[in-house]
Scaffold this motif. Sequence first.
Motif, PDB file in Angstrom:
ATOM      1  N   PRO A   1       0.817  -1.224   0.000  1.00  0.00           N
ATOM      2  CA  PRO A   1       0.000   0.000   0.000  1.00  0.00           C
ATOM      3  C   PRO A   1       0.845   1.265   0.000  1.00  0.00           C
ATOM      4  N   GLU A   2       0.235   2.354  -0.489  1.00  0.00           N
ATOM      5  CA  GLU A   2       0.952   3.648  -0.508  1.00  0.00           C
ATOM      6  C   GLU A   2       0.373   4.559   0.563  1.00  0.00           C
ATOM      7  N   PHE A   3       1.216   5.459   1.023  1.00  0.00           N
ATOM      8  CA  PHE A   3       0.775   6.414   2.047  1.00  0.00           C
ATOM      9  C   PHE A   3       1.078   7.850   1.607  1.00  0.00           C
TER      10      PHE A   3
ATOM     11  N   ILE B   1      -3.658  -2.723   6.963  1.00  0.00           N
ATOM     12  CA  ILE B   1      -2.860  -1.588   7.487  1.00  0.00           C
ATOM     13  C   ILE B   1      -3.255  -0.303   6.756  1.00  0.00           C
ATOM     14  N   LYS B   2      -3.418  -0.425   5.444  1.00  0.00           N
ATOM     15  CA  LYS B   2      -3.768   0.762   4.649  1.00  0.00           C
ATOM     16  C   LYS B   2      -5.109   1.370   5.112  1.00  0.00           C
ATOM     17  N   TYR B   3      -6.131   0.524   5.208  1.00  0.00           N
ATOM     18  CA  TYR B   3      -7.449   1.050   5.604  1.00  0.00           C
ATOM     19  C   TYR B   3      -7.438   1.538   7.043  1.00  0.00           C
TER      20      TYR B   3
ATOM     21  N   SER C   1      -4.947   2.736   8.695  1.00  0.00           N
ATOM     22  CA  SER C   1      -4.217   4.009   8.774  1.00  0.00           C
ATOM     23  C   SER C   1      -5.135   5.167   8.403  1.00  0.00           C
ATOM     24  N   ASN C   2      -5.780   5.051   7.239  1.00  0.00           N
ATOM     25  CA  ASN C   2      -6.641   6.158   6.805  1.00  0.00           C
ATOM     26  C   ASN C   2      -7.807   6.368   7.775  1.00  0.00           C
ATOM     27  N   ALA C   3      -8.367   5.266   8.278  1.00  0.00           N
ATOM     28  CA  ALA C   3      -9.500   5.399   9.207  1.00  0.00           C
ATOM     29  C   ALA C   3      -9.036   6.045  10.518  1.00  0.00           C
TER      30      ALA C   3
ATOM     31  N   MET D   1     -11.396  29.189   8.132  1.00  0.00           N
ATOM     32  CA  MET D   1     -11.725  27.780   8.420  1.00  0.00           C
ATOM     33  C   MET D   1     -10.499  26.898   8.623  1.00  0.00           C
ATOM     34  N   ARG D   2      -9.289  27.468   8.507  1.00  0.00           N
ATOM     35  CA  ARG D   2      -8.069  26.675   8.743  1.00  0.00           C
ATOM     36  C   ARG D   2      -7.213  27.289   9.850  1.00  0.00           C
ATOM     37  N   ASN D   3      -7.744  28.289  10.521  1.00  0.00           N
ATOM     38  CA  ASN D   3      -7.005  28.956  11.615  1.00  0.00           C
ATOM     39  C   ASN D   3      -5.594  29.365  11.210  1.00  0.00           C
TER      40      ASN D   3
ATOM     41  N   PHE E   1     -10.019  20.254  -1.823  1.00  0.00           N
ATOM     42  CA  PHE E   1     -10.258  19.662  -0.494  1.00  0.00           C
ATOM     43  C   PHE E   1      -9.167  20.000   0.516  1.00  0.00           C
ATOM     44  N   LYS E   2      -8.021  20.458  -0.001  1.00  0.00           N
ATOM     45  CA  LYS E   2      -6.945  20.954   0.866  1.00  0.00           C
ATOM     46  C   LYS E   2      -5.990  21.742  -0.026  1.00  0.00           C
ATOM     47  N   ALA E   3      -4.936  22.296   0.551  1.00  0.00           N
ATOM     48  CA  ALA E   3      -3.999  23.094  -0.242  1.00  0.00           C
ATOM     49  C   ALA E   3      -3.075  22.203  -1.075  1.00  0.00           C
TER      50      ALA E   3
ATOM     51  N   LEU F   1      -3.930  16.965  13.767  1.00  0.00           N
ATOM     52  CA  LEU F   1      -4.776  17.498  14.842  1.00  0.00           C
ATOM     53  C   LEU F   1      -5.178  18.925  14.504  1.00  0.00           C
ATOM     54  N   ARG F   2      -5.211  19.246  13.205  1.00  0.00           N
ATOM     55  CA  ARG F   2      -5.629  20.593  12.807  1.00  0.00           C
ATOM     56  C   ARG F   2      -7.139  20.587  12.570  1.00  0.00           C
ATOM     57  N   ALA F   3      -7.842  21.363  13.395  1.00  0.00           N
ATOM     58  CA  ALA F   3      -9.298  21.457  13.194  1.00  0.00           C
ATOM     59  C   ALA F   3      -9.558  22.238  11.914  1.00  0.00           C
TER      60      ALA F   3
ATOM     61  N   ARG G   1       0.551  11.563   0.385  1.00  0.00           N
ATOM     62  CA  ARG G   1      -0.476  12.607   0.458  1.00  0.00           C
ATOM     63  C   ARG G   1      -0.415  13.438  -0.817  1.00  0.00           C
ATOM     64  N   GLU G   2      -1.559  13.800  -1.361  1.00  0.00           N
ATOM     65  CA  GLU G   2      -1.570  14.698  -2.510  1.00  0.00           C
ATOM     66  C   GLU G   2      -0.909  16.004  -2.077  1.00  0.00           C
ATOM     67  N   GLY G   3      -0.138  16.576  -2.953  1.00  0.00           N
ATOM     68  CA  GLY G   3       0.535  17.832  -2.635  1.00  0.00           C
ATOM     69  C   GLY G   3       1.879  17.625  -1.958  1.00  0.00           C
TER      70      GLY G   3
ATOM     71  N   TYR H   1     -13.116  16.585   6.729  1.00  0.00           N
ATOM     72  CA  TYR H   1     -12.054  15.989   5.898  1.00  0.00           C
ATOM     73  C   TYR H   1     -12.653  15.566   4.564  1.00  0.00           C
ATOM     74  N   GLY H   2     -11.824  15.672   3.521  1.00  0.00           N
ATOM     75  CA  GLY H   2     -12.324  15.310   2.194  1.00  0.00           C
ATOM     76  C   GLY H   2     -11.259  14.581   1.408  1.00  0.00           C
ATOM     77  N   GLY H   3     -11.342  14.726   0.084  1.00  0.00           N
ATOM     78  CA  GLY H   3     -10.351  14.088  -0.777  1.00  0.00           C
ATOM     79  C   GLY H   3     -10.822  12.761  -1.321  1.00  0.00           C
ATOM     80  N   SER H   4      -9.935  12.133  -2.072  1.00  0.00           N
ATOM     81  CA  SER H   4     -10.331  10.903  -2.764  1.00  0.00           C
ATOM     82  C   SER H   4     -10.143   9.677  -1.873  1.00  0.00           C
ATOM     83  N   CYS H   5      -9.640   9.851  -0.656  1.00  0.00           N
ATOM     84  CA  CYS H   5      -9.289   8.656   0.133  1.00  0.00           C
ATOM     85  C   CYS H   5     -10.061   8.499   1.441  1.00  0.00           C
ATOM     86  N   PHE H   6      -9.959   9.466   2.349  1.00  0.00           N
ATOM     87  CA  PHE H   6     -10.573   9.270   3.670  1.00  0.00           C
ATOM     88  C   PHE H   6     -12.076   8.966   3.587  1.00  0.00           C
TER      89      PHE H   6
HETATM   90  C1  UGA Z   1      -4.486  10.599   2.613  1.00  0.00           C
HETATM   91  C2  UGA Z   1      -3.425  10.052   3.578  1.00  0.00           C
HETATM   92  O1  UGA Z   1      -2.899  11.103   4.388  1.00  0.00           O
HETATM   93  C3  UGA Z   1      -2.288   9.384   2.811  1.00  0.00           C
HETATM   94  O2  UGA Z   1      -1.371   8.804   3.736  1.00  0.00           O
HETATM   95  C4  UGA Z   1      -2.863   8.285   1.906  1.00  0.00           C
HETATM   96  O3  UGA Z   1      -1.869   7.687   1.133  1.00  0.00           O
HETATM   97  C5  UGA Z   1      -3.909   8.898   0.986  1.00  0.00           C
HETATM   98  O4  UGA Z   1      -4.940   9.534   1.778  1.00  0.00           O
HETATM   99  C6  UGA Z   1      -4.491   7.757   0.172  1.00  0.00           C
HETATM  100  O5  UGA Z   1      -5.132   6.870   0.764  1.00  0.00           O
HETATM  101  O6  UGA Z   1      -4.178   7.651  -1.026  1.00  0.00           O
HETATM  102  P1  UGA Z   1      -4.717  12.804   1.094  1.00  0.00           P
HETATM  103  O7  UGA Z   1      -6.094  12.316   0.765  1.00  0.00           O
HETATM  104  O8  UGA Z   1      -3.834  13.316   0.011  1.00  0.00           O
HETATM  105  O9  UGA Z   1      -3.877  11.633   1.845  1.00  0.00           O
HETATM  106  O10 UGA Z   1      -4.924  13.994   2.117  1.00  0.00           O
HETATM  107  P2  UGA Z   1      -4.548  14.352   3.633  1.00  0.00           P
HETATM  108  O11 UGA Z   1      -3.422  15.285   3.649  1.00  0.00           O
HETATM  109  O12 UGA Z   1      -4.449  13.144   4.467  1.00  0.00           O
HETATM  110  O13 UGA Z   1      -5.865  15.161   4.043  1.00  0.00           O
HETATM  111  C7  UGA Z   1      -7.159  14.539   4.033  1.00  0.00           C
HETATM  112  C8  UGA Z   1      -8.207  15.494   4.547  1.00  0.00           C
HETATM  113  O14 UGA Z   1      -8.033  15.725   5.936  1.00  0.00           O
HETATM  114  C9  UGA Z   1      -8.158  16.875   3.895  1.00  0.00           C
HETATM  115  O15 UGA Z   1      -9.483  17.328   3.693  1.00  0.00           O
HETATM  116  C10 UGA Z   1      -7.438  17.739   4.927  1.00  0.00           C
HETATM  117  O16 UGA Z   1      -7.766  19.100   4.824  1.00  0.00           O
HETATM  118  C11 UGA Z   1      -7.969  17.123   6.208  1.00  0.00           C
HETATM  119  N1  UGA Z   1      -7.082  17.352   7.372  1.00  0.00           N
HETATM  120  C12 UGA Z   1      -5.848  16.787   7.423  1.00  0.00           C
HETATM  121  C13 UGA Z   1      -7.543  18.129   8.432  1.00  0.00           C
HETATM  122  O17 UGA Z   1      -8.685  18.654   8.403  1.00  0.00           O
HETATM  123  N2  UGA Z   1      -6.751  18.293   9.524  1.00  0.00           N
HETATM  124  C14 UGA Z   1      -5.515  17.735   9.607  1.00  0.00           C
HETATM  125  O18 UGA Z   1      -4.843  17.928  10.643  1.00  0.00           O
HETATM  126  C15 UGA Z   1      -5.057  16.966   8.529  1.00  0.00           C
END
Ligand code: UGA
Length: 432
Positions: free
Chosen positions: A150-152, A206-208, A210-212, A411-413, A323-325, A253-255, A154-156, A259-264
């Motif tokens: 599995p990969e870990f 482990i992959k699931y 971790s993300n969960a 919204m990101r303090n 969904f994030k920077a 731990l950043r409020a 983060r986009e960006g 959370y969004g994106g293609s994974c969580f």
């Molecule tokens: C996430 C995981 O961090 C990677 O380890 C994993 O490989 C990837 O999913 C995947 O499964 O492919 P990613 O979706 O790129 O990576 O984004 P994150 O940086 O994890 O952020 C996810 C969301 O959580 C975003 O909306 C971000 O703004 C939010 N977030 C993150 C917060 O609100 N607070 C934080 O402290 C961290």
Amino acid sequence: MKLCMIGTGYVGLVSGVCFSDLGNDVICVDKDIKKINNLKKGIIPIYEPGLEELVLKNYKNKRLNFSANLKDSVKKSDVVFICVGTPTKKNSNSADLTQVYDVVKAVSKSINKFKIIINKSTVPVTTGDELEKFISKKVKKKNFSVVSNPEFLREGEAIRDFIYPDRIIVGSNDSKSTRILKNLYAPLISKGAKFISTKRRAAELIKYASNAFLATKITFINEIANLCEKTGIDVEEISIGIGLDKRIGSRFLRAGPSYGGSCFPKDTKAIVSTAEKFKTNLSIIKSVIRSNNKRTVLLSKRLNLILKNKIKNKVISFLGVTFKANTDDMRDSSSLKLIPFLSKKGAKIKYYDPTGSKKEFKKIKNVEFSNSIQESIKGSDVVILHTEWNDFKSINFKKFTKNKKLIIYDMRNIYSPDKIKKLGFKYYGIGR
Ligand code: UGA
């Protein structure tokens, strides 16, 4: 080593390019011929800092190639990585493995010598077993091995995450493949990355898990932020105060908004669905999903409160919609709910994003793209800071607006409430 990456999305393209940079011969394969032709011309399909330079360098050095011919590419390779999408199924919470099976079907027709078939796609536990069974209908067992790696990334931050991973997980039921993979990752291991070899099923989980867990951590601090808002506490102090406990850790731990994106969002749903298949109730993750879904409703209500129920005709500058920077990815971004909410309430929204305008907002009433931060803020009643791009961190609000009653909802303090208040503007953050 000769590698073939099937799927040139975030995972396949970044991993393939980085493996080629480590000295391997890599073919990145995709069925999208236009994408492949563009990559050959150096046109990168995604926004990922540092990726373009690495693609150009390694393509020029001929260690990296692109192809739409899967069968031919597999034949030329020792190790085949499956890096295709596993989105949520329609009308269900489980992962749709259609693309994985399509690829495996084609790969199994091209096995001309021993191949390691590696799943980098996020797949439910036991998928490796099922793929092995599927391939062995056509191919002798001694000619292939199915591994989970599995990969870990983060986009960006994907390139940095690839080069400096916290750990490399290889789940394999045969020691030969583990040895080959350890060799492939040796340049990263020698720089300090921990190599963990597990059974195949464990790597998948482990992959699931971790993300969960990360989604849970974010949701936890978001709920604590809700309490902070009611009690006059700054959640940033709580994050520091609890994060310094090494058992908790300060990252994630950043409020913020949900959370969004293609994974969580997709992976939390999929792990719950897998667990149900095995008659296990993952009640914590279920409540994380519920809490995160409710979060945009809660933020909408707060916006209503801030604007004293007078959203109608307000001009709103919305900064950052992804969904994030550091990404152009709109998948499951909270802006997809917040902007339509504001539009429905009769506001005029001028949004700006460093990655340009978005098709998602084309048909929404009273929503327009601004070409710059300044253009977006000028004439606005409210600024909503939605993503934490560096571009937004030191905006000179005084220079960009004449409106002395400007309201800033951060919204990101990222701003200091005191500094904003000193400028005479109204400041609202998350959990502060
Ligand atoms: C996430 C995981 O961090 C990677 O380890 C994993 O490989 C990837 O999913 C995947 O499964 O492919 P990613 O979706 O790129 O990576 O984004 P994150 O940086 O994890 O952020 C996810 C969301 O959580 C975003 O909306 C971000 O703004 C939010 N977030 C993150 C917060 O609100 N607070 C934080 O402290 C961290």
